[in-house]
Scaffold this motif. Structure first.
Motif, PDB file in Angstrom:
ATOM      1  N   MET A  77       0.847  -1.174   0.000  1.00  0.00           N
ATOM      2  CA  MET A  77       0.000   0.000   0.000  1.00  0.00           C
ATOM      3  C   MET A  77       0.897   1.244   0.000  1.00  0.00           C
ATOM      4  O   MET A  77       1.749   1.395   0.866  1.00  0.00           O
ATOM      5  N   PRO A  78       0.713   2.125  -0.983  1.00  0.00           N
ATOM      6  CA  PRO A  78       1.571   3.309  -1.044  1.00  0.00           C
ATOM      7  C   PRO A  78       1.285   4.284   0.091  1.00  0.00           C
ATOM      8  O   PRO A  78       0.186   4.318   0.651  1.00  0.00           O
ATOM      9  N   ALA A  79       2.298   5.060   0.400  1.00  0.00           N
ATOM     10  CA  ALA A  79       2.154   6.064   1.454  1.00  0.00           C
ATOM     11  C   ALA A  79       1.195   7.165   0.987  1.00  0.00           C
ATOM     12  O   ALA A  79       1.125   7.473  -0.199  1.00  0.00           O
ATOM     13  N   PRO A  80       0.450   7.751   1.910  1.00  0.00           N
ATOM     14  CA  PRO A  80      -0.451   8.833   1.510  1.00  0.00           C
ATOM     15  C   PRO A  80       0.351  10.037   1.027  1.00  0.00           C
ATOM     16  O   PRO A  80       1.451  10.319   1.498  1.00  0.00           O
ATOM     17  N   ARG A  81      -0.210  10.730   0.064  1.00  0.00           N
ATOM     18  CA  ARG A  81       0.467  11.887  -0.502  1.00  0.00           C
ATOM     19  C   ARG A  81       0.230  13.115   0.363  1.00  0.00           C
ATOM     20  O   ARG A  81      -0.865  13.341   0.857  1.00  0.00           O
ATOM     21  N   LYS A  82       1.284  13.901   0.489  1.00  0.00           N
ATOM     22  CA  LYS A  82       1.206  15.095   1.311  1.00  0.00           C
ATOM     23  C   LYS A  82       0.416  16.195   0.614  1.00  0.00           C
ATOM     24  O   LYS A  82      -0.295  16.962   1.251  1.00  0.00           O
ATOM     25  N   TYR A  83       0.556  16.258  -0.713  1.00  0.00           N
ATOM     26  CA  TYR A  83      -0.118  17.290  -1.499  1.00  0.00           C
ATOM     27  C   TYR A  83      -1.152  16.637  -2.415  1.00  0.00           C
ATOM     28  O   TYR A  83      -0.878  15.619  -3.038  1.00  0.00           O
ATOM     29  N   PRO A  84      -2.328  17.228  -2.525  1.00  0.00           N
ATOM     30  CA  PRO A  84      -3.351  16.661  -3.415  1.00  0.00           C
ATOM     31  C   PRO A  84      -2.924  16.767  -4.883  1.00  0.00           C
ATOM     32  O   PRO A  84      -2.131  17.626  -5.272  1.00  0.00           O
ATOM     33  N   ASP A  85      -3.465  15.879  -5.706  1.00  0.00           N
ATOM     34  CA  ASP A  85      -3.124  15.852  -7.129  1.00  0.00           C
ATOM     35  C   ASP A  85      -3.459  17.167  -7.825  1.00  0.00           C
ATOM     36  O   ASP A  85      -2.728  17.605  -8.713  1.00  0.00           O
ATOM     37  N   GLU A  86      -4.567  17.796  -7.432  1.00  0.00           N
ATOM     38  CA  GLU A  86      -4.963  19.059  -8.059  1.00  0.00           C
ATOM     39  C   GLU A  86      -3.903  20.138  -7.833  1.00  0.00           C
ATOM     40  O   GLU A  86      -3.591  20.912  -8.737  1.00  0.00           O
TER      41      GLU A  86
END
Length: 103
Positions: A1-10
């Motif tokens: 499971m990948p780590a959650p991203r700090k910044y949203p894709d938008e």
């Protein structure tokens, strides 16, 4: 499971577009948007690779394929180790002399 991203894709897309369209330095755009400048620099490099203007870098699709192939290779290595261990076990069983049951 990948780590959650700090910044949203938008935000990533907006920041990359801002750097590409405005011609402003990455550090200035990063400061204005509250993003770490090295993160933005990497996003811009990856976007350039995806567009084909950076032939020295892998595209996102190539990176995903590479990750998948590495997972498959690791799984095949594990399966080979299991099969080797099983073949050694069964070879030992076959090498044992069989005794005749007494009546």
């Amino acid at each position: 499971m990948p780590a959650p991203r700090k910044y949203p894709d938008e935000l990533r897309e907006r920041a990359v577009r801002e750097v590409q369209n405005s011609g402003r330095p990455v550090a200035q755009v990063a400061r204005d948007l509250g993003i770490h400048r090295e993160a933005l620099r990497l996003w811009v490099r990856q976007a350039e690779a995806d567009l084909g203007s950076r032939p020295d870098l892998l595209t996102s699709a190539e990176r995903a394929e590479l990750v998948q192939l590495r997972k498959e290779a690791a799984e095949l290595r594990r399966a080979n180790e299991i099969l080797k261990a099983a073949s050694v076990f069964f070879a030992k069983e076959l090498d044992q002399p069989r005794t005749r049951p007494t009546r």
